[in-house]
Scaffold this motif. Structure first.
Motif, short mmCIF file in Angstrom:
data_model
loop_
_atom_site.label_atom_id
_atom_site.label_comp_id
_atom_site.label_asym_id
_atom_site.label_seq_id
_atom_site.Cartn_x
_atom_site.Cartn_y
_atom_site.Cartn_z
N PRO A 77 0.78 -1.14 -0.09
CA PRO A 77 -0.03 -0.58 -0.04
C PRO A 77 0.71 1.21 0.04
O PRO A 77 1.94 0.78 0.91
N CYS A 78 0.54 2.36 -0.92
CA CYS A 78 0.68 3.44 -0.75
C CYS A 78 1.29 4.08 0.54
O CYS A 78 0.58 3.96 1.75
N ALA A 79 2.58 4.80 1.06
CA ALA A 79 2.10 5.63 2.44
C ALA A 79 1.76 7.02 1.77
O ALA A 79 1.07 6.74 0.20
N LYS A 80 1.30 7.31 2.79
CA LYS A 80 0.65 9.02 2.79
C LYS A 80 0.81 10.02 2.11
O LYS A 80 0.32 10.49 0.59
N VAL A 81 2.75 10.08 1.85
CA VAL A 81 3.27 11.10 1.29
C VAL A 81 3.80 9.81 0.29
O VAL A 81 5.37 9.78 1.00
N LEU A 107 14.20 10.56 6.13
CA LEU A 107 13.89 9.86 6.75
C LEU A 107 13.86 8.95 6.40
O LEU A 107 13.33 7.47 7.20
N GLY A 108 15.08 8.18 6.55
CA GLY A 108 15.82 7.55 7.31
C GLY A 108 15.16 6.10 6.89
O GLY A 108 15.34 4.76 7.03
N ILE A 109 15.43 6.38 5.32
CA ILE A 109 14.80 5.11 4.44
C ILE A 109 15.55 5.44 2.84
O ILE A 109 16.00 6.02 2.54
N GLN A 110 15.76 3.94 2.23
CA GLN A 110 16.43 3.45 0.87
C GLN A 110 15.37 3.72 0.21
O GLN A 110 14.03 3.39 0.26
N PRO A 111 14.79 4.31 -1.10
CA PRO A 111 14.59 4.25 -2.25
C PRO A 111 13.59 2.63 -2.48
O PRO A 111 14.44 1.51 -1.76
N GLY A 112 12.57 2.50 -2.38
CA GLY A 112 11.79 1.38 -2.60
C GLY A 112 10.79 1.48 -1.02
O GLY A 112 9.97 0.41 -0.80
N GLU A 113 11.52 1.87 -0.33
CA GLU A 113 10.69 2.08 1.32
C GLU A 113 10.00 3.13 1.69
O GLU A 113 9.80 3.87 0.79
N GLN A 114 9.12 2.53 2.87
CA GLN A 114 8.86 3.77 3.85
C GLN A 114 8.78 3.09 5.07
O GLN A 114 9.25 2.39 5.18
N THR A 115 8.51 4.48 5.56
CA THR A 115 8.70 4.78 7.38
C THR A 115 8.04 4.07 7.80
O THR A 115 7.04 3.40 7.25
N SER A 116 8.70 3.68 9.23
CA SER A 116 7.75 2.65 9.66
C SER A 116 6.64 2.70 10.49
O SER A 116 5.41 2.16 10.34
N ASP A 117 6.23 4.46 10.67
CA ASP A 117 4.67 4.74 10.41
C ASP A 117 3.70 4.63 9.74
O ASP A 117 2.32 5.63 9.56
N GLY A 118 4.56 4.72 7.88
CA GLY A 118 3.65 4.81 6.61
C GLY A 118 3.37 5.71 6.09
O GLY A 118 2.71 6.48 5.61
N LYS A 119 4.00 7.04 6.47
CA LYS A 119 3.87 8.59 6.53
C LYS A 119 4.49 8.68 5.05
O LYS A 119 3.85 9.60 4.36
N LYS A 159 3.65 18.45 6.22
CA LYS A 159 3.32 16.73 5.86
C LYS A 159 2.84 16.41 7.08
O LYS A 159 2.04 15.03 7.83
N THR A 160 3.96 16.70 8.28
CA THR A 160 3.66 15.93 9.55
C THR A 160 3.13 16.36 10.68
O THR A 160 2.87 16.12 11.35
#
Ligand code: FES
Length: 161
Positions: A77-81, A107-119, A159-160
């Motif tokens: 599923p998509c992240a919020k942003v 964001l502390g993520i790599q391309p193809g990932e999403q943050t743990s809160d899904g934002k 957005k936060t």
């Protein structure tokens, strides 16, 4: 032996069958049916790929090739942003790499990932057709050009809230 579909409910299957009726070959309906399923569930899971491939009588490997070729199809599923940052030449020449690095760090993520809160989600995409505003990203439905680290920070903090 028949197995029960979990993704293609009878209602979705009816809609898919109507779409298929518009084409000479069942597999020609693959893109609109993938859109139908993604619009319903927010993504195309492996289970969905299997059921759609069976419906269209196409090999699962062909289905996987299609789903992975088009960046607009998602396996989760998509992240919020969703940040879809262009990684093609004009954007790279105008600081795109820095923007990507800044987003990864912020964001502390790599391309193809999403943050743990899904934002937030981060993706690298090919030319968005907005080279004149490079570096450019598609952020959800909007194109945002002239990206700078400061602009990214403003978008993230906006957005936060
Ligand atoms: S190269 Fe980035 S929008 Fe065209």
């Amino acid at each position: 032996m028949t197995t029960e579909n979990k993704i293609l409910t009878s209602e979705l299957k009816d809609q898919a069958t109507k779409i298929m009726a518009q084409y000479d070959q069942p597999r020609s309906a693959v893109l609109p049916i993938l859109h139908l399923v993604q619009n319903t569930y927010g993504c195309i899971t492996c289970e969905a790929e299997t059921e759609i491939a069976a419906l269209l009588q196409m090999p699962i490997v062909d289905m996987k090739e299609i789903v992975t070729f088009y960046t607009l199809f998602r396996s989760r599923p998509c992240a919020k942003v969703e940040f879809n940052v262009c990684r093609t030449l004009s954007c790279m020449l105008r600081g795109g790499e820095e923007i990507i690095d800044h987003l990864k760090e912020k964001l502390g993520i790599q391309p193809g990932e999403q943050t743990s809160d899904g934002k937030f989600g981060l993706h690298l995409v090919e030319c968005l057709g907005a080279c004149e505003t490079a570096p450019t990203a598609q952020i959800n439905e909007s194109y945002v050009g002239g990206l700078t680290k400061e602009k990214i920070d403003q978008i993230i903090s906006g957005k936060t809230k």
